[in-house]
Design an enzyme around this catalytic site. Structure first.
Site, PDB file in Angstrom:
ATOM      1  N   THR A 188       6.287  -6.090   9.183  1.00  0.00           N
ATOM      2  CA  THR A 188       6.239  -5.568   7.815  1.00  0.00           C
ATOM      3  C   THR A 188       6.537  -4.071   7.791  1.00  0.00           C
ATOM      4  O   THR A 188       6.124  -3.328   8.670  1.00  0.00           O
ATOM      5  CB  THR A 188       4.876  -5.846   7.174  1.00  0.00           C
ATOM      6  OG1 THR A 188       3.850  -5.426   8.070  1.00  0.00           O
ATOM      7  CG2 THR A 188       4.716  -7.320   6.874  1.00  0.00           C
ATOM      8  N   ASN A 196       4.121  -4.228  13.334  1.00  0.00           N
ATOM      9  CA  ASN A 196       3.774  -5.036  14.500  1.00  0.00           C
ATOM     10  C   ASN A 196       4.151  -6.504  14.308  1.00  0.00           C
ATOM     11  O   ASN A 196       4.430  -6.954  13.204  1.00  0.00           O
ATOM     12  CB  ASN A 196       2.282  -4.943  14.792  1.00  0.00           C
ATOM     13  CG  ASN A 196       1.426  -5.367  13.604  1.00  0.00           C
ATOM     14  OD1 ASN A 196       1.198  -4.562  12.709  1.00  0.00           O
ATOM     15  ND2 ASN A 196       0.982  -6.605  13.576  1.00  0.00           N
ATOM     16  N   LYS A 224       2.428   4.467  16.664  1.00  0.00           N
ATOM     17  CA  LYS A 224       1.112   4.159  17.235  1.00  0.00           C
ATOM     18  C   LYS A 224       1.114   4.184  18.760  1.00  0.00           C
ATOM     19  O   LYS A 224       0.095   4.472  19.375  1.00  0.00           O
ATOM     20  CB  LYS A 224       0.668   2.760  16.784  1.00  0.00           C
ATOM     21  CG  LYS A 224      -0.002   2.696  15.427  1.00  0.00           C
ATOM     22  CD  LYS A 224      -0.562   1.276  15.263  1.00  0.00           C
ATOM     23  CE  LYS A 224      -1.159   1.052  13.896  1.00  0.00           C
ATOM     24  NZ  LYS A 224      -1.605  -0.361  13.759  1.00  0.00           N
ATOM     25  N   ASP A 262      -0.250  -4.378  18.430  1.00  0.00           N
ATOM     26  CA  ASP A 262      -0.271  -3.790  17.082  1.00  0.00           C
ATOM     27  C   ASP A 262       0.311  -2.379  17.099  1.00  0.00           C
ATOM     28  O   ASP A 262      -0.124  -1.507  16.355  1.00  0.00           O
ATOM     29  CB  ASP A 262      -1.704  -3.785  16.501  1.00  0.00           C
ATOM     30  CG  ASP A 262      -1.743  -3.434  15.019  1.00  0.00           C
ATOM     31  OD1 ASP A 262      -0.685  -3.519  14.369  1.00  0.00           O
ATOM     32  OD2 ASP A 262      -2.822  -3.058  14.521  1.00  0.00           O
ATOM     33  N   THR A 314       0.833  -1.214   0.000  1.00  0.00           N
ATOM     34  CA  THR A 314       0.000   0.000   0.000  1.00  0.00           C
ATOM     35  C   THR A 314       0.864   1.259   0.000  1.00  0.00           C
ATOM     36  O   THR A 314       0.387   2.334  -0.345  1.00  0.00           O
ATOM     37  CB  THR A 314      -0.906   0.041   1.248  1.00  0.00           C
ATOM     38  OG1 THR A 314      -0.080  -0.026   2.419  1.00  0.00           O
ATOM     39  CG2 THR A 314      -1.901  -1.106   1.238  1.00  0.00           C
TER      40      THR A 314
HETATM   41 CA    CA Z   1      -0.987  -3.835  12.064  1.00  0.00          CA
END
Ligand code: CA
Length: 705
Positions: free
Chosen positions: A257, A277, A349, A322, A178
């Site tokens: 990733t 994550n 995050k 995550d 993406t």
């Molecule tokens: Ca994730």
């Protein structure tokens, strides 16, 4: 002779015209590096340092009220539009959902070409967070795009014709791309996504001219314990392998990733990557609750020529929530304690704003940029977070902020060197983390080791209302030197857009409710706004052409926030993507979106199921809710409560078990659930359809992750 002379004159005239507007995106590393300081926007974050600050000041805090639409373009796809357009030599390049690429005349909006990589609809199932694309890279006459099905494609910038294409992933695994590629020293750099499903993360460099692989760097160990013949082998053996213990990662691949952020420092010759994550999320399931699990949730610095490891900084050791560190990386030179420092800044995050020495990866400072409950601070000596013991959810359910959507997600920030502030699009989204006691790996599906059921369990209305009141989205102007907020703007919803700042003392940002606004960069006062008619999540950019300054933004709500928490977002149908381009005195008008065809309610008197509703509730929340919404509230991907497919057991089985809609992104679930369980889910959906509608506050609390 005369004819020949005439022909030569025409040829010269054509050559001159071509010089004036070559439309070849003929750029290189020097020109991208120069874009850090000048007005060009040549790479995803503008230049290599990814500051998203333009010195252009024709549009400024004094006249931004006169900003009007110069031109617009409508696209043939809906869902989340996350791309930042690039502009070079009068041509604007952008991408849409399903990895399509478009080139426009940046002055008139005339479409010059488009490229459709023709991604199979079924591949949409592999995208945790919508079939989005964040944009292209440009280099020496070519345009590069990564596709949802894992290809990296080079196009001729002039014609949009494909020059080369490489499959960067194992197509038997649920990898996606993406993020926008970046190009450094004739190498195209690209990562991938898929760490909710179960893949092993890596970054690859390809020769920009030919597509030949130059190097690959794995971000987590080889589950077989063997060397990969990759650039990461040495650091795996020396450091990384020992930080992992026995657990489900050996089956799932471990995650890590690198699906979004990169930056490059030409002087240090280091390229920086944000790493994602773990998979499964749950550290106990993934690695027996042991070890830091490098390089999850880390920032990695590598040599661009070889992929050689130089340093890493791990934001969240033993990641279990995550908490990716894939968020936007900004390079800047800051004066800290009287010393000029070459820093790297990130608001991942996990809720801490990190200022790191980008030469060696050492922590300079870290402070929470929003409400967080999982940790109380970062130890300045070790650089490790001081965790709240309750954050590890092995024994009890932990209601925590941030949740998996993060205090800040992929939406880019911006750093304005004139104000010295970083403008961060932030979220407060609580989530109840619960250990999935009987983890069972399901190849190709979500594998988290977290029981999602608890986030849907009915609780009293007062609790639900309290949770709903916690959910919010803000634009935070952050002083990175003193690590404190200077001003904040509250938005009506969470999951708002990326940010642009300019030399006109402005900050531009769109919002989930649809406004695209300009704020005073010094104090946050709203100076201008435009109603787009759709949600905005993408970051705007700005460019100058023939003496006029333009501001461009992609419009179209979607992505992880919309997909997983539709009840917490404005209730609107999926609308076609649109590009809006503004200038002072612009007089264009974009037409209203076509009225959506609303799905009528089912005739519930004639719909019934013999399935077990309670069983269906559990199966739904373990298999269906991330796309169709907790408590079947999803009205954005098909609203199952109104879908004609729900009306009969036969049509339901045809889709859910036999895969009748596989090409539209809804594959057969026969691999994961039995026909009896599928019918139980239908019984549950019918039971939800028959309930009276919840109050908006309670709806907002449902599916709030
Ligand atoms: Ca994730």
């Amino acid at each position: 002779m005369k004819i020949i002379h005439l022909g030569a004159a025409v040829a010269v005239a054509l050559a001159l015209a071509a010089c004036q507007k070559p439309q070849t995106a003929n750029i290189d590393g020097e020109r991208i590096a120069a874009a850090d300081a000048n007005a060009e926007w040549l790479s995803y974050g503008k230049g290599y340092s990814e500051q998203r600050f333009s010195p252009l000041d024709q549009v400024n805090a004094g006249n931004v009220g006169q900003l009007g639409l110069a031109w617009y373009a409508d696209f043939d796809t809906d869902r989340g539009q996350e791309a930042t357009p690039l502009v070079v030599d009068g041509v604007l390049y952008t991408t849409t959902t399903w990895s399509k690429v478009f080139a426009f005349d940046a002055k008139t909006g005339k479409q010059l070409w488009k490229f459709d990589p023709k991604v199979e609809g079924a591949k949409g199932f592999n995208a945790c967070c919508d079939v989005v694309n964040r944009g292209v890279a440009l280099w020496k006459g070519k345009v590069y795009v990564g596709t949802i099905d894992g290809r990296l494609i080079a196009l001729d910038a002039k014609t949009g014709q494909q020059v080369w294409s490489v499959q960067t992933t194992d197509t038997s695994k649920p990898y996606t791309i993406t993020g926008a590629p970046r190009v450094v020293k004739d190498k195209v750099l690209i990562g991938n996504g898929g760490a909710e499903y179960g893949v092993r993360g890596y970054i690859t460099a390809y020769d920009a001219a030919t597509g030949k692989q130059a190097w690959r760097f794995y971000t987590v160990p080889n589950p077989k314990g063997a060397p990969d013949g990759a650039a990461s082998d040495k650091v795996m053996a020396e450091t990384v392998n020992a930080t992992w213990s026995d657990g489900a990662w050996k089956q799932t691949g471990g995650g890590g990733t690198a699906w979004d952020s990169m930056a490059y420092d030409p002087e240090l010759d280091l390229v920086y990557f944000g790493i994602g994550n773990g998979n499964p999320w749950n550290h106990k399931v993934r690695s027996g609750g042991k070890g830091d699990n490098l390089f999850l949730s880390s920032i990695l610095a590598l040599k661009p020529d070889t992929g050689e490891y130089v340093w890493h900084y791990q934001t969240t050791p033993g990641e279990s929530w995550d908490y990716t560190a894939t968020q936007h990386i900004i390079l800047a030179d800051l004066n800290i304690g009287g010393q000029p420092r070459k820093v790297l800044m990130q608001a991942p995050k996990n809720g801490f704003f990190y200022v790191i020495d980008r030469a060696n990866g050492r922590l300079i400072s870290a402070k929470p940029y929003t409400n967080i409950t999982w940790a109380t601070g970062v130890d300045p000596k070790t650089g490790r977070p001081i965790e709240n013991p309750a954050a590890r959810y092995e024994k009890t359910v932990t209601l925590q902020v941030p949740g998996p959507l993060g205090a800040h997600n992929w939406q880019p920030m911006a750093f304005n060197p004139k104000t010295g502030l970083v403008y961060i699009p932030t979220n407060v989204t609580p989530f109840a983390y619960t250990d999935e006691r009987a983890f069972n790996y399901k190849a190709g599906a979500w594998n988290l080791g977290v029981d999602f059921l608890v986030n849907a369990l009915p609780t009293d209305a007062a609790t639900m209302k309290a949770v709903a009141s916690m959910i919010k989205g803000q634009l935070v102007a952050w002083d990175p030197v003193n690590q404190k907020p200077v001003w904040t703007v509250d938005h009506p919803y969470f999951w708002n857009a990326g940010v642009l700042s300019t030399g006109g003392n402005l900050v531009f940002q769109g919002a989930a409710h649809g406004e695209f606004s300009a704020y005073d960069a010094a104090n946050g006062k709203k100076l201008w706004s435009y109603k787009t008619g759709n949600g905005v999540i993408a970051a705007p950019m700005t460019y100058e052409l023939d003496g006029e300054q333009y501001v461009a933004v992609m419009v179209g709500v979607g992505g992880a926030g919309q997909l997983s928490a539709p009840a917490s977002m404005p209730q609107r149908p999926r609308l076609p993507g649109r590009l809006l381009v503004f200038k002072l005195g612009g007089k264009a008008t974009a037409p209203a979106y076509p009225a959506p065809a609303e799905q009528p309610p089912l005739d519930l008197a004639n719909v019934s199921s013999t399935g077990d509703v309670q069983r269906g509730f559990a199966v739904f929340h373990q298999n269906c809710q991330v796309c169709h919404g907790a408590n079947a509230t999803g009205a954005w991907l098909p609203d199952l409560k109104r879908s004609p497919i729900t009306a009969s057991a036969e049509s339901w089985k045809a889709v859910v078990i036999d895969g009748a809609n596989a090409t539209r992104g809804m594959p057969s679930f026969a691999r994961y659930i039995s026909p009896q369980d599928a019918e139980a889910v239908r019984a549950y959906v019918i039971s939800e359809a028959k309930k009276p509608a919840a109050t908006p506050e309670v709806q907002g609390a449902r599916g709030s992750f």
